[in-house]
Write a protein that holds these residues in place. Structure first.
Motif, short mmCIF file in Angstrom:
data_model
loop_
_atom_site.label_atom_id
_atom_site.label_comp_id
_atom_site.label_asym_id
_atom_site.label_seq_id
_atom_site.Cartn_x
_atom_site.Cartn_y
_atom_site.Cartn_z
N VAL A 146 -16.09 12.54 16.25
CA VAL A 146 -15.23 11.38 16.46
C VAL A 146 -15.20 10.42 15.83
CG1 VAL A 146 -14.92 12.57 18.86
CG2 VAL A 146 -16.47 10.62 18.45
N GLY A 147 -16.06 10.13 14.84
CA GLY A 147 -16.29 8.81 14.07
C GLY A 147 -17.26 8.87 13.00
N GLY A 148 -17.27 8.00 12.11
CA GLY A 148 -18.20 7.87 11.01
C GLY A 148 -17.79 7.32 9.90
N LEU A 149 -18.66 7.13 8.87
CA LEU A 149 -18.59 6.25 7.65
C LEU A 149 -19.41 7.02 6.57
CD1 LEU A 149 -21.49 4.74 7.22
CD2 LEU A 149 -20.33 3.27 9.08
N TYR A 150 -19.08 6.75 5.37
CA TYR A 150 -20.05 7.23 4.17
C TYR A 150 -20.13 6.21 3.23
CZ TYR A 150 -16.11 8.24 1.32
OH TYR A 150 -14.86 7.98 0.38
N GLY A 151 -20.95 6.45 2.29
CA GLY A 151 -21.16 5.58 1.11
C GLY A 151 -22.38 5.92 0.20
N VAL A 152 -22.70 5.00 -0.66
CA VAL A 152 -23.66 5.39 -1.63
C VAL A 152 -24.87 4.34 -1.51
CG1 VAL A 152 -24.19 5.52 -4.09
CG2 VAL A 152 -22.03 6.23 -3.14
#
Length: 244
Positions: A155-161
């Motif tokens: 239902v939600g989240g984020l991503y990155g390096v």
């Protein structure tokens, strides 16, 4: 590298930008245009992406357009020790029934981030090419995701390096109230526990400012990157993906 003339998608007249070659090299970030545009072309292979992020440069372009590379200044960043949440949000977070994970469903998170924009009729820079490139970085243990779950539903989240002790945030999404904020809280807790010193937010938004983000000049940002990225070897602190 050579100088060429290219009409960027967000300008109305040609401007000189750096045309990348097959070499994994970038012009100095301080040579970026006032709007942040630095270079065009190249590819999204892992070596080039890692070199770009090491210098604070990031790709941002639309489907069917050439790859555009940016270095924006001033730059919005969050220092983990300056991260703050309101009392109300902190209370909601403490009482939430959502579950959290890291690197459990990277591909699903990046797909959801792209879809969250297109379903609103907005353009997205998370093209199919970008998804593939960041999925490759994920399998090399450089790109990471945080997930929020409700009854086993994402239902939600984020991503990155992650490079050195810097996390470069890329995008987040939320399908229920506050899920993306909860994901960021979970991320900051993880980063603080593992000695990370800086979160790059790329673009300034009121939402991120309210959570402790602040703008710093491009030169100061470069200084922070040199200080906190001593190696581009992937950090073993991040859990490996568990398929969901």
């Amino acid at each position: 590298m050579v100088i060429d003339t290219f009409t960027a998608a967000d300008v109305h007249s040609p401007m000189p930008v750096f045309q990348l070659t097959d070499q994994v090299r970038f012009p100095h970030p301080e040579l970026a245009e006032e709007n942040g545009l630095l270079a065009v072309g190249g590819d999204l292979r892992p070596q080039r992406l890692l070199e770009a992020y090491r210098q604070g440069i990031f790709p941002w372009y639309s489907e069917n357009d050439p790859i555009l590379w940016w270095f924006t200044s001033p730059r919005l960043v969050i220092f983990p020790e300056e991260f703050r949440v309101s009392r109300r949000l902190a209370r909601y977070f403490r009482n939430t029934r959502l579950d959290f994970s890291i690197n459990r469903a990277f591909d699903r998170v990046i797909t959801a981030c792209a879809f969250s924009r297109t379903r609103k009729g907005e353009d997205t820079w998370i093209t199919s090419e970008m998804m593939s490139a960041f999925s490759n970085l994920h399998h090399l243990n450089y790109a990471h995701s945080v997930e929020c779950w409700e009854n086993d539903q994402l239902v939600g989240g984020l991503y990155g390096v992650a490079l050195g002790k810097v996390f470069f945030g890329e995008s987040m999404f939320s399908n229920v109230a506050n899920a993306s904020k909860y994901a960021l809280i979970h991320l900051v807790d993880f980063l603080s526990e593992n000695g990370y010193r800086l979160i790059d937010c790329q673009m300034t938004t009121a939402h991120l400012v309210s959570l402790g983000g602040r703008e710093i000049p491009g030169k100061a940002f470069q200084h922070q990157l040199k200080k906190h990225i001593k190696t581009t070897t992937s950090d073993g602190a991040w859990p490996h993906e568990e398929k969901a």
